[in-house]
Design an enzyme around this catalytic site. Structure first.
Site, PDB file in Angstrom:
ATOM      1  N   ASP A 382       0.872  -1.109   0.055  1.00 54.64           N
ATOM      2  CA  ASP A 382      -0.039   0.093  -0.136  1.00 54.64           C
ATOM      3  C   ASP A 382       0.807   1.128  -0.041  1.00 54.64           C
ATOM      4  O   ASP A 382       1.782   1.224   0.619  1.00 54.64           O
ATOM      5  CB  ASP A 382      -0.868  -0.110   1.252  1.00 54.64           C
ATOM      6  CG  ASP A 382      -1.651   1.043   1.363  1.00 54.64           C
ATOM      7  OD1 ASP A 382      -2.930   1.299   0.430  1.00 54.64           O
ATOM      8  OD2 ASP A 382      -1.729   1.870   2.134  1.00 54.64           O
ATOM      9  N   GLU A 419       1.720  -0.360  -4.810  1.00 53.28           N
ATOM     10  CA  GLU A 419       0.944   0.706  -5.257  1.00 53.28           C
ATOM     11  C   GLU A 419       1.843   1.911  -5.489  1.00 53.28           C
ATOM     12  O   GLU A 419       2.191   2.621  -4.456  1.00 53.28           O
ATOM     13  CB  GLU A 419      -0.029   0.995  -4.187  1.00 53.28           C
ATOM     14  CG  GLU A 419      -1.184   2.030  -4.468  1.00 53.28           C
ATOM     15  CD  GLU A 419      -2.236   2.179  -3.520  1.00 53.28           C
ATOM     16  OE1 GLU A 419      -3.476   2.626  -3.941  1.00 53.28           O
ATOM     17  OE2 GLU A 419      -1.887   2.210  -2.227  1.00 53.28           O
TER      18      GLU A 419
END
Length: 717
Positions: A382, A419
């Site tokens: 993330d 990401e």
């Protein structure tokens, strides 16, 4: 580090560079009565002359039980906030290396919303039995089809038909041979995916919004992007409130069952920030109180730096970013461009100091733990651009942590996915430091596919680039098409159904006045905002969803879809639904049944068609012999039509055409290879079962009349 069993007892070890005093706190409660919450703890101060080696505080205790022990630490040190210290010896802290965390037993239990968390350990149980015939799936990256899902939301709804005690748990997804659960893994197999990407499963506090009065105190954190500890599985995902040890065992059962079905397990991991919030409203549970100046980025005045966006005035966690930098900021889940840039230092939130040597080793140890202990197959990181920043927040060209993950021997078999952005503008799509190992969520693919399918002009050329593997981004060094994780929908943002049903977000239920969530979604409601009984609009929406899915599954690269899109799940326009433990997020098994012979059938058959045809999952980027583009006017800004043929060495060519115009396009088909003819496999304008005929329907002539907003796939047979 952490707790280990040694010859003469149980050893406890914790890092703190700046602490002046460390006290180990122990409790031996009965599990049904967590009396450590009432102060019933043994406290053992550590003598730095005996119990400290370098910056490691440690103590070995004889005759301590090998299980059923809760533990934590009180840590004291300098109180100078301007130097970055946040010591508070009144708080019992969780060991960052705790392998299990005990706390609230039942997910969303409001009666225990202020419960505390402590580490625990288990040395009495026999090793988990993975089975004599167990093996890892080891699926090549080029063959992956990823299904992003939330463990709890997948089965917690009553429509799952499961016993209430195991709804929303790890076991609700697996172990069907023991518990008779025959529905859930078979669903994944029937759909055709071969990898699940689980939203965070590290321990988190789902009740964190309710610890004080605030506009979000009605919500429950169901997504989990607010980590308490990086080693322990989420204990409230254990069936029946079984606690951390049961959660650990059930997680392994889940992985074992998924692997037995040929499905890999990828974890969405959050190493960019933690649950401990900020200086205005701190929620100190571990790192902040142990050594804030080491674990978090701070500026020259000792203030927390914020690159992860966690907890800013307009939302919770992820940035949902788009191509331009201004659109990036306006579309962050953390709020608008102006409000984000205007955050004063007194409201800064935390960012993990990932490239500090101690923190880097913590992250690497955590990743290795999940691979060795739980046999997971990969990780999606993330806001991974945060991991590319130095200790002062400046971007690094060769981040030590990113390199170490890519080069680590234990992690060498794992898929590693970035990401590639953060909430302060470090946009690294196609430029993420990779060492030819890292894959990326391709945010440009998402945006460009959305724009073309909904009918934006000037997108034909870029659509061709995206469908053919985004070579403009990834054809560098030894990178491959599969390093592009192609997606149109992810957990944050609209669902697929909502993307064709809403022009605007509808986030009023989140309590932030509609200010949270993305403003630029590149969505189109097909003529009416929200639910409608208009048959023509409903048919167009169905067609558009099929167009998106077909484009995703025929693209070079690694496709990823979102849980629920296979039946058309709606969140009714909420594009930031992190805080709703309701049907807004939960998989609706009843709706799936109503779509089994229509929408779901199309989605499943398209996935299986991709898996069975070599032309879609190539190892290398397309060359001139692999594809023919049926286009002689690439510069026509108003053209919204694209057709091409993917060539197969054995003559099983695939012809594809996408029409995003609002009128019919009659196209001349290229001649098929010798001794073959074109068979219609897909026409998204047709009703089920004619919208996809996997074996192909004969009778296609030399021309084809494509309906408005439709696409076709023909196969030479």
């Amino acid at each position: 580090m952490g707790v280990s069993e040694v010859e003469n007892g149980i050893n406890f070890a914790i890092f703190s560079q700046h602490a002046t005093a460390v006290t180990l706190c122990l409790s031996l409660p009965k599990r049904e009565k967590l009396d450590w919450q009432d102060g019933g703890m043994i406290e053992l101060p550590l003598d730095p002359r005996v119990n400290k080696t370098g910056d490691i505080w440690h103590i070995c205790i004889e005759d301590l039980p090998r299980s059923e022990v809760l533990y934590g630490y009180r840590v004291d040190g300098p109180r100078d906030w301007h130097q970055g210290h946040r010591f508070d010896s009144s708080i019992v802290l969780i060991d960052p290396y705790a392998k299990l965390v005990e706390g609230r037993r039942h997910f969303g239990d409001a009666s225990a919303k202020l419960s505390k968390f402590l580490g625990t350990y288990e040395f009495e149980s026999l090793p988990f039995d993975w089975g004599d015939n167990y093996k890892l799936p080891n699926i090549p990256e080029k063959d992956l089809v990823i299904y992003e899902m939330n463990v709890r939301a997948f089965t917690v709804d009553e429509s799952s038909g499961l016993d209430p005690e195991i709804r929303g748990s790890y076991l609700a997804e697996n172990n069907f041979s023991v518990f008779g659960i025959t529905l859930k893994i078979p669903h994944l197999l029937e759909l055709g995916i071969n990898a699940v990407e689980l939203l965070p499963v590290f321990e988190f506090d789902e009740m964190e919004f309710q610890r004080r009065r605030n506009p979000r105190d009605h919500m429950v954190n169901t997504w989990g992007y607010s980590t308490i500890n990086f080693f322990s599985p989420m204990s409230r995902y254990a069936g029946g409130g079984g606690g951390p040890l049961k959660a650990s065992w059930e997680f392994k059962e889940m992985v074992k069952a998924l692997h037995g079905a040929g499905i890999e397990v990828i974890l969405d991991v959050v190493y960019n920030h933690t649950n401990e919030a900020d200086d205005a409203n701190p929620y100190t549970t571990s790192f902040r109180g142990i050594d804030n100046k080491v674990y978090y980025m701070v500026d020259g005045n000792g203030q927390l730096l914020n690159y992860a966006g966690c907890g800013t005035p307009s939302a919770l966690v992820n940035c949902f970013l788009f191509t331009s930098l201004k659109n990036f900021f306006t579309s962050c889940n953390v709020g608008t461009y102006n409000s984000l840039l205007a955050i004063p230092s007194t409201t800064q939130r935390n960012t993990l100091n990932c490239n500090h040597p101690v923190v880097m080793e913590l992250i690497l140890d955590s990743l290795r733990h999940w691979v060795v202990e739980y046999h997971v197959d990969g990780f999606r990181f993330d806001l991974a651009s945060v991991l590319c920043r130095g200790t002062d927040g400046s971007p690094l060209n060769a981040p030590p942590l990113i390199r170490a993950i890519a080069k680590d021997a234990i992690l060498s078999r794992c898929k590693i996915i970035a990401e590639p952005w953060d909430c302060r503008g470090l946009y690294l799509v196609g430029k993420f430091p990779n060492w030819d190992r890292w894959a990326e969520w391709n945010g440009k693919y998402r945006d460009d596919l959305r724009k073309f399918i909904k009918g934006d002009p000037g997108m034909k050329g870029i659509l061709a680039t995206r469908i053919s593997g985004s070579s403009d981004l990834y054809r560098v060094n030894k990178r491959k098409p599969y390093h592009s994780i192609n997606f149109i929908i992810a957990h944050d943002g609209f669902t697929l159904y909502d993307m064709v049903s809403y022009n605007y977000k509808h986030n009023e239920a989140n309590g932030e006045g509609g200010n949270d969530g993305c403003n630029d979604n590149f969505s189109w409601n097909c003529g009416f905002e929200g639910e409608t009984d208009d048959a023509s609009i409903k048919a167009l929406r169905s067609r558009q969803m099929k167009n998106f899915h077909l484009a995703l599954m025929v693209s070079q690269g690694t496709p990823m879809m979102l849980m629920g899109d296979e039946y058309g799940h709606t969140r009714y326009g909420n594009n930031n639904s992190y805080g709703h433990d309701t049907a807004i997020n939960n998989f609706q098994w009843g709706q799936l049944e109503t779509k089994k012979n229509s929408h779901y059938r199309f989605f499943s058959e398209v996935i299986k068609f991709r898996q069975s045809r070599r032309v879609f999952g190539r190892e290398d980027f397309l060359n001139i012999n692999d594809v023919t583009w049926h286009e002689d006017n690439w510069d026509n800004y108003d053209s919204k039509f694209l057709a091409f043929t993917l060539h197969d060495n054995n003559g099983a060519d695939i012809y594809l055409a996408f029409n995003a115009h609002d009128f019919f396009v009659k196209v001349s088909l290229p001649p098929p290879p010798p001794k073959r003819q074109w068979f219609r496999v897909v026409d998204t304008n047709l009703e089920s079962p004619d919208d996809i005929v996997p074996e192909g329907a004969a009778g296609t002539g030399s021309t084809y009349n494509l309906s408005p907003y439709s696409s076709i796939l023909l196969e030479a047979k």
